[in-house]
Design an enzyme around this catalytic site. Structure first.
Site, PDB file in Angstrom:
ATOM      1  CG  HIS A 297      48.056  46.257  48.482  1.00 32.09           C
ATOM      2  ND1 HIS A 297      47.924  47.468  47.899  1.00 32.09           N
ATOM      3  CD2 HIS A 297      46.778  45.543  48.207  1.00 32.09           C
ATOM      4  CE1 HIS A 297      46.598  47.405  47.196  1.00 32.09           C
ATOM      5  NE2 HIS A 297      46.202  46.374  47.363  1.00 32.09           N
TER       6      HIS A 297
ATOM      7  NE  ARG B 130      41.190  37.386  45.740  1.00 35.88           N
ATOM      8  CZ  ARG B 130      41.263  38.797  45.328  1.00 35.88           C
ATOM      9  NH1 ARG B 130      40.465  39.623  45.815  1.00 35.88           N
ATOM     10  NH2 ARG B 130      41.809  38.949  44.174  1.00 35.88           N
TER      11      ARG B 130
ATOM     12  CG  ASN C 182      38.902  43.243  48.025  1.00 33.87           C
ATOM     13  OD1 ASN C 182      39.994  42.435  48.735  1.00 33.87           O
ATOM     14  ND2 ASN C 182      39.244  43.531  46.837  1.00 33.87           N
TER      15      ASN C 182
ATOM     16  CG  ASP D 154      42.897  47.813  47.732  1.00 40.13           C
ATOM     17  OD1 ASP D 154      43.142  48.734  46.833  1.00 40.13           O
ATOM     18  OD2 ASP D 154      43.217  46.519  47.426  1.00 40.13           O
TER      19      ASP D 154
ATOM     20  CG  HIS E  80      47.583  49.984  43.626  1.00 44.06           C
ATOM     21  ND1 HIS E  80      46.805  51.067  43.541  1.00 44.06           N
ATOM     22  CD2 HIS E  80      46.851  49.024  43.937  1.00 44.06           C
ATOM     23  CE1 HIS E  80      45.717  50.891  43.892  1.00 44.06           C
ATOM     24  NE2 HIS E  80      45.642  49.538  44.236  1.00 44.06           N
TER      25      HIS E  80
ATOM     26  CG  ASN F 258      41.884  49.048  38.512  1.00 46.89           C
ATOM     27  OD1 ASN F 258      42.346  49.873  38.099  1.00 46.89           O
ATOM     28  ND2 ASN F 258      40.745  49.159  39.482  1.00 46.89           N
TER      29      ASN F 258
ATOM     30  CG  ASP G 136      47.071  45.058  44.264  1.00 43.08           C
ATOM     31  OD1 ASP G 136      46.204  44.552  45.111  1.00 43.08           O
ATOM     32  OD2 ASP G 136      46.745  45.866  43.540  1.00 43.08           O
TER      33      ASP G 136
ATOM     34  CG  HIS H  99      41.389  37.143  40.142  1.00 42.51           C
ATOM     35  ND1 HIS H  99      40.403  37.459  40.973  1.00 42.51           N
ATOM     36  CD2 HIS H  99      42.045  38.377  39.833  1.00 42.51           C
ATOM     37  CE1 HIS H  99      40.155  38.625  41.172  1.00 42.51           C
ATOM     38  NE2 HIS H  99      41.408  39.205  40.696  1.00 42.51           N
TER      39      HIS H  99
HETATM   40  O1  DOR Z   1      43.675  44.461  40.291  1.00 37.45           O
HETATM   41  C1  DOR Z   1      43.370  44.512  41.443  1.00 37.45           C
HETATM   42  N1  DOR Z   1      42.861  43.347  41.953  1.00 37.45           N
HETATM   43  N2  DOR Z   1      43.016  45.619  41.716  1.00 37.45           N
HETATM   44  C2  DOR Z   1      42.355  45.791  42.783  1.00 37.45           C
HETATM   45  O2  DOR Z   1      42.053  46.998  43.335  1.00 37.45           O
HETATM   46  C3  DOR Z   1      41.533  44.789  43.512  1.00 37.45           C
HETATM   47  C4  DOR Z   1      42.094  43.560  43.138  1.00 37.45           C
HETATM   48  C5  DOR Z   1      41.409  42.488  43.511  1.00 37.45           C
HETATM   49  O3  DOR Z   1      40.825  42.279  44.658  1.00 37.45           O
HETATM   50  O4  DOR Z   1      41.471  41.496  42.852  1.00 37.45           O
HETATM   51 ZN    ZN Z   2      43.833  48.599  44.803  1.00 34.54          ZN
END
Ligand code: DOR
Ligand code: ZN
Length: 423
Positions: free
Chosen positions: A58, A62, A92, A150, A230, A276, A303, A307
């Site tokens: 997971h 990007r 994503n 996801d 998660h 999240n 996860d 950012h």
């Molecule tokens: O905190 C999160 N960030 N939860 C997610 O489900 C997506 C992820 C993201 O892509 O930044």
């Molecule tokens: Zn997620």
């Protein structure tokens, strides 16, 4: 020329090995595992654990679309530093990894730029819009190892049923982000005392639990393999445990921040504690650890959600959800799970290697055996260090662990016999 890793303590979960052993590598392959071996070049692993390269099913790299947060190359370097040699990036990106061409793009970029193995997940619905199913058979043919939306759940239970029927037919696991979006809407952290105190709108635990339950029920209905991503709450863990007792084909993961932290970490309004699903309360944290101890949790996954600083350096409510995790995961597992005596070092290695490899059917990953790929992690479980996000190899710095002093440090990572990280 052969390479010999000497004086290390080998932990190999598939064969139940945990003892001093040497590993002889020839090119990209493990030639021999045994005592008192010789080779041309010697790598000294005194005081270190030698284990299969870690696996993280997971992560969010990007590329394409948000390369200032992370690229496949930079994410790969961060992974290698964390001891990971195989990762599964989520779909994503922009555009979403929802067709064979996009999976091939990720595979090509990985081949050209990544120092570790990248085995992409593809989305379950086109554009992750939750309306139309992707061509899973084609996605699998070009190498997608799982399907997942996801970042989002699939709101329509009827569509999810079709997704799972299709996923089962083609033999791909469905990685489930469990969230009732209507119930979570407008929330930025766990709903509870701390959120009230801070005046931040909350996300109730029920938003996650309702969907863990629903997604498992549809797994039961269809016979598909659903992997719950998660898990963060006490009741969520209990739902997964009960489903497993019933024999439903469900697995689950949790991440370092959920066993290390609670929503207390949000008190300074730090956006690096915003993700999240959100950090929960102490009773949840303890229940997550209990799930790791009793085998309800099948693997640990980061996860890793990078950012940029500009995106995160805003008021809490405007910051995106997500934290990086690849470079700190092993240390959090040693510090938060092994050192307090919750699990053994051997079990930790298993949860970080074989656990994830089995879920996504990554044949050669998570094992260290003669004739197999030389994907190897060497770490010092006792070494103490202080996390400095400013020095991450990831392009992003959004770690909730910045400044924390921890134990467990990766010394060297080998992927296909090549040193891809050395500390
Ligand atoms: O905190 C999160 N960030 N939860 C997610 O489900 C997506 C992820 C993201 O892509 O930044
Ligand atoms: Zn997620």
């Amino acid at each position: 020329m052969s390479l010999i890793i000497k004086n290390g303590h080998l932990i190999e979960p598939t064969q139940g090995i945990s003892e001093p052993m040497d590993v002889l590598i020839d090119g990209d392959t493990v030639r021999r595992v045994g005592k008192d071996l010789d080779g041309d070049e010697v790598m000294d692993a005194s005081g270190c654990v030698v284990c299969p390269g870690l696996v993280d099913i997971h992560v969010h790299f990007r590329e394409p679309g948000y390369e200032s947060k992370e690229t496949i190359a930079s994410g790969g370097r961060a992974a290698a530093r964390g001891g990971f040699t195989t990762v599964v990036p989520m779909a994503n990106t922009n555009p979403v990894i929802d067709n064979a061409g996009m999976v091939e793009f990720v595979n090509r970029r990985a081949r050209e730029t990544a120092c570790i193995r990248v085995r992409p997940a593809a989305s379950a619905t086109k554009g992750m819009k939750g309306a139309e199913i992707t061509e899973m058979a084609e996605l699998k043919d070009v190498g997608a190892v799982a399907v997942t939306d996801d970042g989002k759940d699939i709101a329509s239970s009827a569509l999810l049923r079709r997704v799972l029927e299709y996923a089962r037919m083609v033999g791909l696991p469905y990685l489930a982000h469990c969230e009732d979006e209507a119930l979570a809407e407008g929330g930025h952290m766990n709903e509870g005392y701390t959120a009230t105190h801070l005046g931040i709108p909350g996300i109730p635990k029920a938003a996650e639990e309702i969907r863990i339950d629903r997604n498992i029920r549809i797994a039961e209905l269809t016979g598909a393999h659903v992997h719950i991503q998660h898990v963060t709450t006490k009741e969520g863990m209990a739902i997964v445990r009960r489903a497993k007792e019933k024999g439903i084909r469900v697995t689950c993961e949790t991440g370092p921040h959920y066993w290390m932290l609670t929503d207390d970490a949000v008190r300074g309004f730090s956006t690096n504690a915003k993700m999240n699903p959100p950090l929960r309360e102490e009773e949840d944290r303890l229940a997550i650890i209990e799930g790791i101890k009793d085998g309800t949790v099948d693997c640990l996954a980061t996860d890793h959600a990078p950012h940029t600083r500009t995106e995160k350096e805003v008021e809490f409510e405007y910051a995106p959800f997500g934290v990086v995790g690849l470079e700190t995961c092993l240390a959090m597992a040693v510090t938060g799970l092994v050192e307090p005596g919750h699990i053994s070092l051997e079990r930790m290695v298993e949860l970080l290697t074989l656990g994830g490899a089995r879920i996504c059917n990554l044949e050669d990953a998570g094992v260290l055996r003669e004739g197999g790929p030389a994907d190897i992690t060497i770490f010092d479980p006792k070494a103490e260090w202080t996390v400095d996000a400013g020095r991450f190899l990831s392009l992003s710095r959004n770690s909730p662990f910045d400044g924390m002093t921890v134990r467990g440090l990766v010394k060297r990572t080998l992927c296909a016999g090549r040193t891809v990280y050395e500390g």
